[in-house]
Design a protein around this motif. Sequence first.
Motif, PDB file in Angstrom:
ATOM      1  N   ALA A  15       0.828  -1.207   0.000  1.00 38.52           N
ATOM      2  CA  ALA A  15       0.000   0.000   0.000  1.00 38.52           C
ATOM      3  C   ALA A  15       0.857   1.249   0.000  1.00 38.52           C
ATOM      4  CB  ALA A  15      -0.902   0.002   1.232  1.00 38.52           C
ATOM      5  N   VAL A  16       0.413   2.236  -0.799  1.00 37.38           N
ATOM      6  CA  VAL A  16       1.101   3.522  -0.834  1.00 37.38           C
ATOM      7  C   VAL A  16       1.011   4.160   0.548  1.00 37.38           C
ATOM      8  CG1 VAL A  16       1.096   5.821  -1.841  1.00 37.38           C
ATOM      9  CG2 VAL A  16       0.625   3.821  -3.276  1.00 37.38           C
ATOM     10  N   GLY A  17       2.117   4.758   0.986  1.00 36.41           N
ATOM     11  CA  GLY A  17       2.122   5.383   2.297  1.00 36.41           C
ATOM     12  C   GLY A  17       2.733   4.499   3.364  1.00 36.41           C
ATOM     13  N   ALA A  18       3.215   3.298   2.960  1.00 33.71           N
ATOM     14  CA  ALA A  18       3.897   2.438   3.920  1.00 33.71           C
ATOM     15  C   ALA A  18       5.081   3.198   4.491  1.00 33.71           C
ATOM     16  CB  ALA A  18       4.351   1.155   3.239  1.00 33.71           C
ATOM     17  N   GLU A  19       5.299   3.061   5.778  1.00 36.57           N
ATOM     18  CA  GLU A  19       6.291   3.900   6.445  1.00 36.57           C
ATOM     19  C   GLU A  19       7.719   3.411   6.258  1.00 36.57           C
ATOM     20  OE1 GLU A  19       5.248   4.277  10.521  1.00 36.57           O
ATOM     21  OE2 GLU A  19       3.555   5.609  10.140  1.00 36.57           O
ATOM     22  N   ARG A  20       7.930   2.126   6.176  1.00 35.31           N
ATOM     23  CA  ARG A  20       9.279   1.592   6.213  1.00 35.31           C
ATOM     24  C   ARG A  20       9.782   1.276   4.805  1.00 35.31           C
ATOM     25  NH1 ARG A  20       9.499  -2.895  10.477  1.00 35.31           N
ATOM     26  NH2 ARG A  20       9.097  -1.060  11.756  1.00 35.31           N
ATOM     27  N   VAL A  21      10.921   1.843   4.449  1.00 33.98           N
ATOM     28  CA  VAL A  21      11.488   1.547   3.143  1.00 33.98           C
ATOM     29  C   VAL A  21      12.544   0.451   3.226  1.00 33.98           C
ATOM     30  CG1 VAL A  21      13.375   3.244   3.181  1.00 33.98           C
ATOM     31  CG2 VAL A  21      12.291   2.643   1.016  1.00 33.98           C
ATOM     32  N   ASP A  41      20.418  -4.712  13.790  1.00 24.96           N
ATOM     33  CA  ASP A  41      19.049  -4.412  13.374  1.00 24.96           C
ATOM     34  C   ASP A  41      18.953  -2.927  13.047  1.00 24.96           C
ATOM     35  OD1 ASP A  41      18.323  -7.034  13.974  1.00 24.96           O
ATOM     36  OD2 ASP A  41      17.618  -6.524  15.979  1.00 24.96           O
ATOM     37  N   ILE A  42      18.224  -2.613  11.976  1.00 26.48           N
ATOM     38  CA  ILE A  42      18.023  -1.208  11.623  1.00 26.48           C
ATOM     39  C   ILE A  42      16.783  -1.096  10.744  1.00 26.48           C
ATOM     40  CG2 ILE A  42      19.544  -1.356   9.606  1.00 26.48           C
ATOM     41  CD1 ILE A  42      20.302   1.528   9.985  1.00 26.48           C
ATOM     42  N   ASP A  43      16.027  -0.012  10.934  1.00 29.32           N
ATOM     43  CA  ASP A  43      14.899   0.321  10.070  1.00 29.32           C
ATOM     44  C   ASP A  43      15.100   1.726   9.537  1.00 29.32           C
ATOM     45  OD1 ASP A  43      13.333  -2.062  10.456  1.00 29.32           O
ATOM     46  OD2 ASP A  43      12.802  -1.293  12.443  1.00 29.32           O
ATOM     47  N   ILE A  44      14.687   1.947   8.288  1.00 28.16           N
ATOM     48  CA  ILE A  44      14.725   3.279   7.689  1.00 28.16           C
ATOM     49  C   ILE A  44      13.326   3.588   7.179  1.00 28.16           C
ATOM     50  CG2 ILE A  44      15.727   4.741   5.890  1.00 28.16           C
ATOM     51  CD1 ILE A  44      18.213   2.946   5.987  1.00 28.16           C
ATOM     52  N   ALA A  77      18.600 -11.021   7.525  1.00 26.04           N
ATOM     53  CA  ALA A  77      17.407 -10.746   6.729  1.00 26.04           C
ATOM     54  C   ALA A  77      17.362  -9.267   6.399  1.00 26.04           C
ATOM     55  CB  ALA A  77      16.153 -11.149   7.499  1.00 26.04           C
ATOM     56  N   LEU A  78      17.223  -8.963   5.117  1.00 22.13           N
ATOM     57  CA  LEU A  78      17.225  -7.584   4.657  1.00 22.13           C
ATOM     58  C   LEU A  78      16.117  -7.407   3.627  1.00 22.13           C
ATOM     59  CD1 LEU A  78      20.333  -5.485   3.677  1.00 22.13           C
ATOM     60  CD2 LEU A  78      18.277  -5.449   2.282  1.00 22.13           C
ATOM     61  N   THR A  79      15.263  -6.421   3.865  1.00 23.63           N
ATOM     62  CA  THR A  79      14.167  -6.142   2.939  1.00 23.63           C
ATOM     63  C   THR A  79      14.155  -4.669   2.593  1.00 23.63           C
ATOM     64  OG1 THR A  79      12.826  -7.881   3.965  1.00 23.63           O
ATOM     65  CG2 THR A  79      11.683  -6.314   2.554  1.00 23.63           C
ATOM     66  N   VAL A  80      14.053  -4.383   1.303  1.00 24.02           N
ATOM     67  CA  VAL A  80      13.904  -3.006   0.836  1.00 24.02           C
ATOM     68  C   VAL A  80      12.649  -2.934  -0.018  1.00 24.02           C
ATOM     69  CG1 VAL A  80      14.879  -1.155  -0.555  1.00 24.02           C
ATOM     70  CG2 VAL A  80      16.382  -2.533   0.871  1.00 24.02           C
ATOM     71  N   ASP A  81      11.781  -1.999   0.297  1.00 23.86           N
ATOM     72  CA  ASP A  81      10.554  -1.807  -0.468  1.00 23.86           C
ATOM     73  C   ASP A  81      10.829  -0.777  -1.562  1.00 23.86           C
ATOM     74  OD1 ASP A  81       7.963  -1.691  -1.374  1.00 23.86           O
ATOM     75  OD2 ASP A  81       7.378  -0.191   0.104  1.00 23.86           O
TER      76      ASP A  81
END
Length: 248
Positions: A15-21, A41-44, A77-81
């Motif tokens: 969904a558009v507007g998701a906070e985490r990239v 661990d890190i979130d952007i 584990a690494l995820t980028v939207d």
Amino acid sequence: MATSLPTRVTTTDQAVGAERVASVRDLTRVFGERIVIDGLDIDIERGEFVALLGRSGSGKSTLLRALAGLDPEATGALTVDGTVAVAFQEPRLLPWKRVIDNVALGLDRPEEAAYAALEEVGLAGLAKAWPLTLSGGEAQRASLARALVREPDLLLLDEPFSALDALTRITMHRLVLDLWTEKERLSVLLVTHDVDEALRLADRVLVLGEGRIAYETRVDVARPRSAGDLIELRTELLGRLGVKEDNP
């Protein structure tokens, strides 16, 4: 998504507007017997400007390379939207290709998009120049254009201003902030060893130590700002890096 290696994932149905990239969990990188990144661990967040500080050899660039998908030896584990682009400390322009061709490498519509990116960084007039004729600041602008032309969701900057003179560095700071402001959903992770630079540019500053995020703080001062606006926070960050300021 968790895998044995960090995996860059591009999603199109979120969904558009998701906070985490970007999200990193339990990232580990070992060189020989030395653990450089240790279960980090890190979130952007989307649209966030983050600065990452750390002593030399603390693993700042190692973390950035993992986020860029350039280090298959890292685990976790690494995820980028979305998409990722990188600008390195050295511009890494191919000397046998003109500036516009360096920017256009790998693009389907190379010249049109590359010229637009060069306009964004104020370098359109040197599109046909050879890289070796550029100044240090101009070469970094070309490197930044090469990253921006891919319209990234996450822009990774690996100490791109460290080799520039003071006046050129200030100019590049303003340019990056202007571009980030214009591109509302663009997230930036800046790796730097310069506390003043981090405070001048970032929404949030992280300190890497012992292979993990040892400290983080938000910078809640309106831009434009200088280190003088944040003396206490500057002192705190220097202390976290093992630097003690002399008392006046």
